[in-house]
Design a protein around this motif. Structure first.
Motif, PDB file in Angstrom:
ATOM      1  N   GLU A   1     -12.280  -5.627  -0.968  1.00 47.94           N
ATOM      2  CA  GLU A   1     -13.119  -5.217   0.161  1.00 47.94           C
ATOM      3  C   GLU A   1     -12.872  -3.759   0.529  1.00 47.94           C
ATOM      4  OE1 GLU A   1     -12.371  -7.935   3.365  1.00 47.94           O
ATOM      5  OE2 GLU A   1     -13.200  -9.639   2.278  1.00 47.94           O
ATOM      6  N   ASP A   2     -11.615  -3.343   0.500  1.00 42.31           N
ATOM      7  CA  ASP A   2     -11.243  -1.978   0.896  1.00 42.31           C
ATOM      8  C   ASP A   2     -11.278  -0.988  -0.271  1.00 42.31           C
ATOM      9  OD1 ASP A   2     -10.751  -3.111   3.369  1.00 42.31           O
ATOM     10  OD2 ASP A   2      -8.574  -3.244   3.041  1.00 42.31           O
ATOM     11  N   VAL A   3     -11.571  -1.472  -1.465  1.00 45.23           N
ATOM     12  CA  VAL A   3     -11.566  -0.679  -2.686  1.00 45.23           C
ATOM     13  C   VAL A   3     -10.181  -0.052  -2.922  1.00 45.23           C
ATOM     14  CG1 VAL A   3     -12.824   1.037  -4.048  1.00 45.23           C
ATOM     15  CG2 VAL A   3     -14.004  -0.155  -2.223  1.00 45.23           C
ATOM     16  N   SER A   4      -9.149  -0.803  -2.571  1.00 46.21           N
ATOM     17  CA  SER A   4      -7.775  -0.368  -2.805  1.00 46.21           C
ATOM     18  C   SER A   4      -6.944  -1.592  -3.157  1.00 46.21           C
ATOM     19  CB  SER A   4      -7.194   0.307  -1.565  1.00 46.21           C
ATOM     20  OG  SER A   4      -5.825   0.582  -1.784  1.00 46.21           O
ATOM     21  N   LEU A   5      -6.567  -1.683  -4.403  1.00 45.67           N
ATOM     22  CA  LEU A   5      -5.810  -2.844  -4.870  1.00 45.67           C
ATOM     23  C   LEU A   5      -4.307  -2.589  -4.913  1.00 45.67           C
ATOM     24  CD1 LEU A   5      -8.196  -3.942  -7.726  1.00 45.67           C
ATOM     25  CD2 LEU A   5      -7.902  -5.031  -5.500  1.00 45.67           C
ATOM     26  N   GLU A   6      -3.878  -1.461  -4.377  1.00 46.13           N
ATOM     27  CA  GLU A   6      -2.464  -1.077  -4.457  1.00 46.13           C
ATOM     28  C   GLU A   6      -1.537  -2.156  -3.907  1.00 46.13           C
ATOM     29  OE1 GLU A   6       0.415   2.460  -2.859  1.00 46.13           O
ATOM     30  OE2 GLU A   6      -1.678   2.935  -3.289  1.00 46.13           O
ATOM     31  N   THR A   7      -1.826  -2.671  -2.720  1.00 42.40           N
ATOM     32  CA  THR A   7      -0.969  -3.694  -2.109  1.00 42.40           C
ATOM     33  C   THR A   7      -1.000  -4.982  -2.919  1.00 42.40           C
ATOM     34  OG1 THR A   7      -1.293  -2.767   0.086  1.00 42.40           O
ATOM     35  CG2 THR A   7      -0.550  -5.048  -0.021  1.00 42.40           C
ATOM     36  N   ALA A   8      -2.176  -5.382  -3.353  1.00 41.10           N
ATOM     37  CA  ALA A   8      -2.318  -6.640  -4.090  1.00 41.10           C
ATOM     38  C   ALA A   8      -1.602  -6.599  -5.431  1.00 41.10           C
ATOM     39  CB  ALA A   8      -3.795  -6.973  -4.292  1.00 41.10           C
ATOM     40  N   LEU A   9      -1.607  -5.436  -6.061  1.00 38.30           N
ATOM     41  CA  LEU A   9      -1.025  -5.323  -7.399  1.00 38.30           C
ATOM     42  C   LEU A   9       0.426  -4.860  -7.392  1.00 38.30           C
ATOM     43  CD1 LEU A   9      -4.097  -3.885  -9.313  1.00 38.30           C
ATOM     44  CD2 LEU A   9      -3.402  -6.273  -9.017  1.00 38.30           C
ATOM     45  N   GLU A  10       1.001  -4.686  -6.236  1.00 45.13           N
ATOM     46  CA  GLU A  10       2.407  -4.281  -6.123  1.00 45.13           C
ATOM     47  C   GLU A  10       3.355  -5.211  -6.894  1.00 45.13           C
ATOM     48  OE1 GLU A  10       5.752  -2.083  -5.141  1.00 45.13           O
ATOM     49  OE2 GLU A  10       3.643  -1.537  -5.063  1.00 45.13           O
ATOM     50  N   PRO A  11       3.119  -6.544  -6.915  1.00 40.64           N
ATOM     51  CA  PRO A  11       4.020  -7.397  -7.707  1.00 40.64           C
ATOM     52  C   PRO A  11       4.058  -7.035  -9.193  1.00 40.64           C
ATOM     53  CG  PRO A  11       2.766  -8.732  -6.167  1.00 40.64           C
ATOM     54  CD  PRO A  11       2.181  -7.340  -6.126  1.00 40.64           C
ATOM     55  N   ILE A  12       2.984  -6.508  -9.723  1.00 44.56           N
ATOM     56  CA  ILE A  12       2.975  -6.080 -11.125  1.00 44.56           C
ATOM     57  C   ILE A  12       3.861  -4.847 -11.292  1.00 44.56           C
ATOM     58  CG2 ILE A  12       1.531  -5.180 -12.999  1.00 44.56           C
ATOM     59  CD1 ILE A  12      -0.742  -6.948 -11.867  1.00 44.56           C
ATOM     60  N   VAL A  13       3.786  -3.929 -10.352  1.00 47.19           N
ATOM     61  CA  VAL A  13       4.643  -2.738 -10.379  1.00 47.19           C
ATOM     62  C   VAL A  13       6.111  -3.150 -10.322  1.00 47.19           C
ATOM     63  CG1 VAL A  13       5.282  -0.627  -9.130  1.00 47.19           C
ATOM     64  CG2 VAL A  13       2.863  -1.263  -9.360  1.00 47.19           C
ATOM     65  N   VAL A  14       6.425  -4.100  -9.448  1.00 48.72           N
ATOM     66  CA  VAL A  14       7.801  -4.582  -9.309  1.00 48.72           C
ATOM     67  C   VAL A  14       8.274  -5.216 -10.626  1.00 48.72           C
ATOM     68  CG1 VAL A  14       9.270  -6.271  -8.121  1.00 48.72           C
ATOM     69  CG2 VAL A  14       7.664  -4.860  -6.815  1.00 48.72           C
ATOM     70  N   ALA A  15       7.407  -5.992 -11.276  1.00 51.78           N
ATOM     71  CA  ALA A  15       7.776  -6.621 -12.550  1.00 51.78           C
ATOM     72  C   ALA A  15       8.034  -5.572 -13.629  1.00 51.78           C
ATOM     73  CB  ALA A  15       6.685  -7.594 -12.995  1.00 51.78           C
ATOM     74  N   ILE A  16       7.200  -4.558 -13.689  1.00 54.37           N
ATOM     75  CA  ILE A  16       7.397  -3.491 -14.674  1.00 54.37           C
ATOM     76  C   ILE A  16       8.708  -2.760 -14.408  1.00 54.37           C
ATOM     77  CG2 ILE A  16       6.503  -1.266 -15.495  1.00 54.37           C
ATOM     78  CD1 ILE A  16       3.667  -2.499 -15.069  1.00 54.37           C
ATOM     79  N   GLU A  17       9.007  -2.503 -13.156  1.00 53.60           N
ATOM     80  CA  GLU A  17      10.280  -1.866 -12.812  1.00 53.60           C
ATOM     81  C   GLU A  17      11.456  -2.760 -13.202  1.00 53.60           C
ATOM     82  OE1 GLU A  17       9.802  -1.056  -8.637  1.00 53.60           O
ATOM     83  OE2 GLU A  17       8.580   0.730  -9.027  1.00 53.60           O
ATOM     84  N   ARG A  18      11.309  -4.061 -13.004  1.00 61.22           N
ATOM     85  CA  ARG A  18      12.369  -5.007 -13.379  1.00 61.22           C
ATOM     86  C   ARG A  18      12.587  -4.986 -14.888  1.00 61.22           C
ATOM     87  NH1 ARG A  18      11.751 -10.347 -10.389  1.00 61.22           N
ATOM     88  NH2 ARG A  18      12.691  -9.072  -8.781  1.00 61.22           N
ATOM     89  N   ILE A  19      11.516  -4.915 -15.651  1.00 58.65           N
ATOM     90  CA  ILE A  19      11.627  -4.842 -17.112  1.00 58.65           C
ATOM     91  C   ILE A  19      12.331  -3.550 -17.507  1.00 58.65           C
ATOM     92  CG2 ILE A  19      10.314  -4.597 -19.252  1.00 58.65           C
ATOM     93  CD1 ILE A  19       8.200  -6.485 -17.906  1.00 58.65           C
ATOM     94  N   ASN A  20      11.934  -2.435 -16.908  1.00 58.28           N
ATOM     95  CA  ASN A  20      12.577  -1.152 -17.221  1.00 58.28           C
ATOM     96  C   ASN A  20      14.063  -1.170 -16.875  1.00 58.28           C
ATOM     97  OD1 ASN A  20      10.431   0.264 -18.364  1.00 58.28           O
ATOM     98  ND2 ASN A  20       9.634   0.852 -16.366  1.00 58.28           N
ATOM     99  N   THR A  21      14.413  -1.779 -15.759  1.00 59.53           N
ATOM    100  CA  THR A  21      15.813  -1.877 -15.351  1.00 59.53           C
ATOM    101  C   THR A  21      16.614  -2.736 -16.340  1.00 59.53           C
ATOM    102  OG1 THR A  21      15.223  -1.607 -13.036  1.00 59.53           O
ATOM    103  CG2 THR A  21      17.354  -2.612 -13.485  1.00 59.53           C
TER     104      THR A  21
END
Length: 79
Positions: free
Chosen positions: A41-61
């Motif tokens: 609705e807001d044309v901003s998926l940043e908050t919704a997709l944050e779990p994917i960012v966290v998973a990628i960071e976990r993989i990198n760690t």
């Protein structure tokens, strides 16, 4: 992978799911439906997709542990 129990335990400690019987290693990524709908609705998926960012960071760690696991698998394949 069964012989790498200590290494798998390290990965579990970092939030991974590991099944030594099947060789599966996974991360669970939960997307909040309400955040996703609001993002469209807001044309901003940043908050919704944050779990994917966290998973990628976990993989990198966990990269050193994952690299050691790959090396162990390669060594056992050569035997």
């Amino acid at each position: 992978m069964k012989s790498q129990r200590a290494l798998l335990d390290e990965l579990v400690g970092k939030g991974f799911l590991c099944d030594p019987k099947t060789g599966d290693i996974a991360l669970t990524i939960s997307i909040n439906r309400e955040d996703l709908a609001a993002g469209f609705e807001d044309v901003s998926l940043e908050t919704a997709l944050e779990p994917i960012v966290v998973a990628i960071e976990r993989i990198n760690t966990a990269r050193p542990e994952l690299d050691r696991l790959v090396d162990a698998i390669k060594q056992n394949a050569d035997k």
